[in-house]
Scaffold this active site. Structure first.
Site, PDB file in Angstrom:
ATOM      1  N   GLU A 145       8.147  24.012 -17.424  1.00 57.34           N
ATOM      2  CA  GLU A 145       7.838  24.706 -16.161  1.00 57.34           C
ATOM      3  C   GLU A 145       6.332  24.818 -15.945  1.00 57.34           C
ATOM      4  O   GLU A 145       5.851  24.651 -14.819  1.00 57.34           O
ATOM      5  CB  GLU A 145       8.501  26.086 -16.123  1.00 57.34           C
ATOM      6  CG  GLU A 145      10.032  26.062 -16.181  1.00 57.34           C
ATOM      7  CD  GLU A 145      10.686  25.162 -15.145  1.00 57.34           C
ATOM      8  OE1 GLU A 145      10.120  24.987 -14.052  1.00 57.34           O
ATOM      9  OE2 GLU A 145      11.766  24.618 -15.437  1.00 57.34           O
TER      10      GLU A 145
ATOM     11  N   HIS B 201       4.862  21.743 -14.452  1.00 57.81           N
ATOM     12  CA  HIS B 201       5.009  21.608 -12.995  1.00 57.81           C
ATOM     13  C   HIS B 201       3.790  22.166 -12.266  1.00 57.81           C
ATOM     14  O   HIS B 201       3.404  21.662 -11.209  1.00 57.81           O
ATOM     15  CB  HIS B 201       6.255  22.365 -12.512  1.00 57.81           C
ATOM     16  CG  HIS B 201       7.525  21.581 -12.614  1.00 57.81           C
ATOM     17  ND1 HIS B 201       7.732  20.402 -11.934  1.00 57.81           N
ATOM     18  CD2 HIS B 201       8.669  21.816 -13.297  1.00 57.81           C
ATOM     19  CE1 HIS B 201       8.958  19.940 -12.200  1.00 57.81           C
ATOM     20  NE2 HIS B 201       9.544  20.778 -13.038  1.00 57.81           N
TER      21      HIS B 201
HETATM   22 NI    NI Z   1      11.504  20.562 -13.752  1.00 59.20          NI
END
Ligand code: NI
Length: 183
Positions: free
Chosen positions: A153, A156
């Site tokens: 995450e 990202h």
């Molecule tokens: Ni993802």
């Protein structure tokens, strides 16, 4: 919860490749509304995690949760699964520091690359910190799948998708085929 379910950006959209901006004011009503909408989206899609750029907003906000092993059909892919899971967590401006050099090879998938999966190297253990939606700083230790989810995450937020980190392009493909032939 009053959030709306948001559309998810697919790999190829430039927003997924931006370095997201830090959130300056957690109490900003627009930020709080975005968090509500992201929560609704995670619940609706029943997914592990969602980062704001995946809903077309380049801000450093992540939501994730890890279901208990017994509730998660993916547990067989993640032998170092945290059996107790991790409650739904909203992270604003998250950062992490690996706790050792130990790396693990793990299979990952992502809402922005539906139907695909690939094997990447992740730090096994880390400490991570973030601001929660009430503006308080929290810090946690994570191992195994929990640590893997945090790294996926956080990537990202820097415009990185898991295929960028494949160790071997042959370990990338359609989920259905990989599950059939390897597990
Ligand atoms: Ni993802």
């Amino acid at each position: 919860m009053t959030g709306r379910v948001l559309r998810v950006a697919q790999m190829g959209h430039p927003v997924l490749r931006e370095v997201s901006q830090a959130v300056e004011d957690v109490s900003d009503p627009e930020v709080q509304r975005l968090i509500d909408d992201m929560l609704a989206t995670v619940q609706y899609l029943n997914c592990t995690g969602l980062a704001a750029p995946q809903v077309f907003v380049p801000l450093r906000i992540v939501i994730f949760r890890i279901l208990k092993t017994s509730d998660n059909p993916a547990y067989r892919l993640t032998p170092q699964y945290d059996p107790e899971g991790v409650p739904l967590t909203v992270m604003i401006n998250p950062t992490f520091t690996p706790l050792s050099d130990e790396m693990t090879s793990v299979w990952e998938s992502c809402l922005s690359l539906p139907s695909l999966m690939g094997k990447v190297a992740r730090h096994h253990s880390l400490q991570y910190s973030f601001v929660n939606r009430d503006g308080q700083t929290e810090s946690r230790i994570a191992h195994g799948f929990h640590a893997q989810a945090v790294q996926h995450e956080c990537d990202h937020l820097d415009g990185i998708l898991y295929p960028d980190k494949l160790e071997d392009i042959k370990e990338f493909g359609f989920r259905e085929e990989i599950l059939k032939s390897r597990f």
